[in-house]
Design a protein around this motif. Structure first.
Motif, PDB file in Angstrom:
ATOM      1  N   LEU A  23       0.856  -1.184   0.000  1.00 51.07           N
ATOM      2  CA  LEU A  23       0.000   0.000   0.000  1.00 51.07           C
ATOM      3  C   LEU A  23       0.890   1.231   0.000  1.00 51.07           C
ATOM      4  CD1 LEU A  23      -2.687   1.472   0.148  1.00 51.07           C
ATOM      5  CD2 LEU A  23      -2.703   1.098   2.629  1.00 51.07           C
ATOM      6  N   LEU A  52      -5.983   6.201   3.239  1.00 50.72           N
ATOM      7  CA  LEU A  52      -5.203   5.138   3.883  1.00 50.72           C
ATOM      8  C   LEU A  52      -6.068   4.366   4.867  1.00 50.72           C
ATOM      9  CD1 LEU A  52      -2.683   3.614   4.916  1.00 50.72           C
ATOM     10  CD2 LEU A  52      -2.157   5.623   6.306  1.00 50.72           C
ATOM     11  N   GLU A 110      -8.399   2.061   3.051  1.00 48.37           N
ATOM     12  CA  GLU A 110      -7.695   0.911   2.483  1.00 48.37           C
ATOM     13  C   GLU A 110      -7.365  -0.129   3.550  1.00 48.37           C
ATOM     14  OE1 GLU A 110      -6.964   0.008  -0.508  1.00 48.37           O
ATOM     15  OE2 GLU A 110      -7.527   1.768  -1.668  1.00 48.37           O
ATOM     16  N   LEU A 111      -6.908   0.355   4.722  1.00 45.43           N
ATOM     17  CA  LEU A 111      -6.571  -0.574   5.810  1.00 45.43           C
ATOM     18  C   LEU A 111      -7.803  -1.313   6.302  1.00 45.43           C
ATOM     19  CD1 LEU A 111      -4.011   1.539   7.905  1.00 45.43           C
ATOM     20  CD2 LEU A 111      -3.519  -0.376   6.384  1.00 45.43           C
ATOM     21  N   MET A 124      -5.821  -5.590   4.496  1.00 43.06           N
ATOM     22  CA  MET A 124      -4.541  -5.303   5.134  1.00 43.06           C
ATOM     23  C   MET A 124      -3.371  -5.598   4.182  1.00 43.06           C
ATOM     24  SD  MET A 124      -2.872  -4.155   7.696  1.00 43.06           S
ATOM     25  CE  MET A 124      -4.426  -3.833   8.495  1.00 43.06           C
ATOM     26  N   LEU A 126       3.556  -1.163   4.168  1.00 44.37           N
ATOM     27  CA  LEU A 126       2.986   0.163   3.934  1.00 44.37           C
ATOM     28  C   LEU A 126       4.112   1.146   3.639  1.00 44.37           C
ATOM     29  CD1 LEU A 126       0.756   2.369   4.082  1.00 44.37           C
ATOM     30  CD2 LEU A 126       1.158   2.434   6.559  1.00 44.37           C
ATOM     31  N   THR A 134       4.594   5.244   3.146  1.00 41.41           N
ATOM     32  CA  THR A 134       3.844   6.477   3.357  1.00 41.41           C
ATOM     33  C   THR A 134       4.726   7.706   3.263  1.00 41.41           C
ATOM     34  OG1 THR A 134       2.406   7.691   4.897  1.00 41.41           O
ATOM     35  CG2 THR A 134       4.100   6.290   5.870  1.00 41.41           C
ATOM     36  N   VAL A 168      -1.049   3.629  13.332  1.00 40.60           N
ATOM     37  CA  VAL A 168      -1.228   2.435  12.502  1.00 40.60           C
ATOM     38  C   VAL A 168      -0.567   1.229  13.156  1.00 40.60           C
ATOM     39  CG1 VAL A 168      -0.589   1.366  10.306  1.00 40.60           C
ATOM     40  CG2 VAL A 168      -1.496   3.692  10.338  1.00 40.60           C
ATOM     41  N   HIS A 213      -1.788  -2.337  14.226  1.00 42.34           N
ATOM     42  CA  HIS A 213      -1.246  -3.417  13.383  1.00 42.34           C
ATOM     43  C   HIS A 213       0.263  -3.524  13.623  1.00 42.34           C
ATOM     44  CE1 HIS A 213      -5.126  -3.117  11.356  1.00 42.34           C
ATOM     45  NE2 HIS A 213      -4.883  -1.822  11.167  1.00 42.34           N
ATOM     46  N   LEU A 243       2.879  -4.847  10.941  1.00 40.86           N
ATOM     47  CA  LEU A 243       2.928  -4.254   9.603  1.00 40.86           C
ATOM     48  C   LEU A 243       4.211  -3.442   9.421  1.00 40.86           C
ATOM     49  CD1 LEU A 243       1.553  -3.534   6.894  1.00 40.86           C
ATOM     50  CD2 LEU A 243       0.504  -1.573   8.082  1.00 40.86           C
TER      51      LEU A 243
END
Length: 475
Positions: A10, A42, A45-46, A50, A54, A56, A72, A76, A79
């Motif tokens: 993502l 974002l 999308e999350l 998942m 990521l 960003t 985030v 998570h 991630l």
């Protein structure tokens, strides 16, 4: 990636062009890529699906990407997050790392580097830190957005959360103590003392007493007990500057302390715990010193746990303008007149090789702030100040920086144009490098008066005119 599960990436960036280029590169590497242009997108999308990793940006239309990283990761924690930013400062790198990001890539970045970083993040999923983000601190001492400094920032960001020993190397004036202070000020030991000691400035017979302290009566003149630098830095950071100049006998004692974590004062019997972080620095090639028997190999490896190599200023010319303006701002804050630089002055600064590195640049900018008659500093004034250090050429002492600059030029030619050392042009080339700025500086200093400039240089006016024509200098 045949036979393996497709990994989902993502990408969050508000720049359409960046999203297109990066997404294409990642898809070519075999990843499934989805994109978003804001924090709100974002979040959607999350909530929908998942990702496995990521990416960003920092500056987004509806908020700060780094501040969002911690939130985030709280939801998570497994991630991996990679932060992409055009705000290429030490603070950004540290904030990204402390927010829990797996890595930080300054823009513009190489796409191959990005794909390798994504692959590494996927391989080490879940290894991100849980530290909280810090606010931007404009007082942080390190300045520069060049790729070389970005590498330095990334290493600093990774070591502030631990106590690993750091060895900072670089030429004199590159800012080695600033790196040590940044590591201390951003780390868990920031509330405790930062204690520097210059190993080259202490008589060899006093080094052990300076480092470890001494008891009353330990030697002639020891009228009372004195705490050494290890005790003074308890809980904080001990900065061992110019470690390459430490006598070999003192190296043995330091090695024992690093191995055991304990020491005794000179003349003492009580064991004291060495609760310090060690950051050492040198402008010498320690591996060469080890080979020559001037430095202990085992101590070198004890110190060189995390190496940080600071680039000389001539290898990061893109930072010169920012540094120069910073030093002018600092001078103004200290009470000197506020000055600015015109475009040609900046070009002169960027073209100079700066054998004294950042320290030399700072001194030049302070002299310009103090002595320039105009609020806006021009190229001629910069050339004259660089050349004579603010005094007259006739009265100036020989400048050791000139010899260093010539040696640096020859070394650079040896690396980049090795044939130039053997084609018979070396003498004329180096003389030409010195002659033009010399003549231009003297003409500027004497308002274009060729007779006075010729006298200052030591030429007659006819010879000066010939050199002007030959060099194409427009008076």
């Amino acid at each position: 990636m045949t036979g393996a599960a497709v990994t989902r990436v993502l990408l969050v960036d508000d720049d359409d062009a960046i999203r297109t280029v990066v997404a294409h590169a990642l898809r070519r590497a075999g990843h499934e890529v989805r994109t978003a242009g804001s924090l709100a997108e974002l979040a959607r999308e999350l909530a929908t699906r998942m990702p496995d990793v990521l990416l960003t940006d920092v500056v987004l239309p509806d908020g700060d990407g780094i501040e969002n990283v911690a939130a985030v990761l709280a939801a998570h924690p497994a991630l991996p997050v990679i932060v992409l930013s055009a705000r290429n400062t030490l603070t950004t790198a540290v904030r990204a790392t402390e927010a829990g990001a797996y890595d930080y890539l300054p823009k513009p970045f190489d796409l191959d580097t990005l794909t390798r970083t994504v692959a590494a993040a996927l391989a080490r999923r879940g290894a991100a830190s849980e530290a909280q983000a810090t606010d931007d601190d404009p007082s942080l001492p390190l300045i520069g957005r060049s790729p070389a400094m970005q590498d330095v920032y990334r290493v600093i960001a990774r070591v502030v959360s631990n106590d690993l020993t750091v060895l900072v190397s670089g030429e004199s004036g590159t800012g080695k103590e600033l790196v040590a202070r940044a590591i201390h000020d951003l780390g868990a030991r920031r509330a405790a003392p930062f204690v520097p000691i210059n190993m080259a400035a202490i008589p060899r017979e006093l080094i052990e007493a300076e480092l470890f302290g001494h008891e009353r009566g330990a030697f002639t003149g020891a009228a009372q007990r004195n705490a050494g630098r290890f005790e003074q830095a308890a809980g904080g950071t001990l900065f061992l500057d110019e470690i390459g100049d430490m006598p070999i006998e003192a190296q043995t004692r330091l090695l024992r302390v690093l191995q055991s974590g304990e020491f005794t004062t000179v003349g003492g019997a009580r064991t004291i715990r060495a609760d310090v972080r060690i950051v050492a620095a040198t402008n010498r090639d320690l591996q060469q010193a080890v080979a020559g028997g001037q430095f202990r190999e085992d101590l070198y490896y004890r110190l060189n746990v995390v190496p940080i190599a600071l680039p000389p200023l001539r290898e990061r010319r893109g930072d010169v303008a920012e540094l120069a303006r910073h030093f002018l701002d600092r001078a103004a804050a200290e009470g000197l007149p506020r000055k600015t630089l015109d475009g040609e002055a900046v070009a002169v600064l960027e073209a100079h090789d700066w054998p004294g590195n950042v320290r030399e640049l700072e001194n030049v900018m302070r002299r310009l702030a103090a002595l320039s008659r105009d609020d806006r500093i021009g190229a001629a004034e910069v050339r004259a100040t660089i050349w004579n250090g603010g005094g007259t050429v006739a009265d100036a002492a020989p400048d050791p920086g000139i010899e260093a600059a010539v040696r640096a030029m020859i070394e650079r030619l040896a690396r980049q144009e090795p044939r130039a050392l053997d084609d018979g042009s070396l003498y004329a080339r180096i003389i030409g490098e010195v002659e033009r700025p010399l003549i231009e500086a003297m003409l500027a200093r004497h308002g274009g008066n060729q007779l006075r400039a010729a006298r200052a240089i030591g030429l007659n006016r006819n010879t000066l005119r010939k050199r002007l024509d030959l060099l194409g200098i427009d008076v």
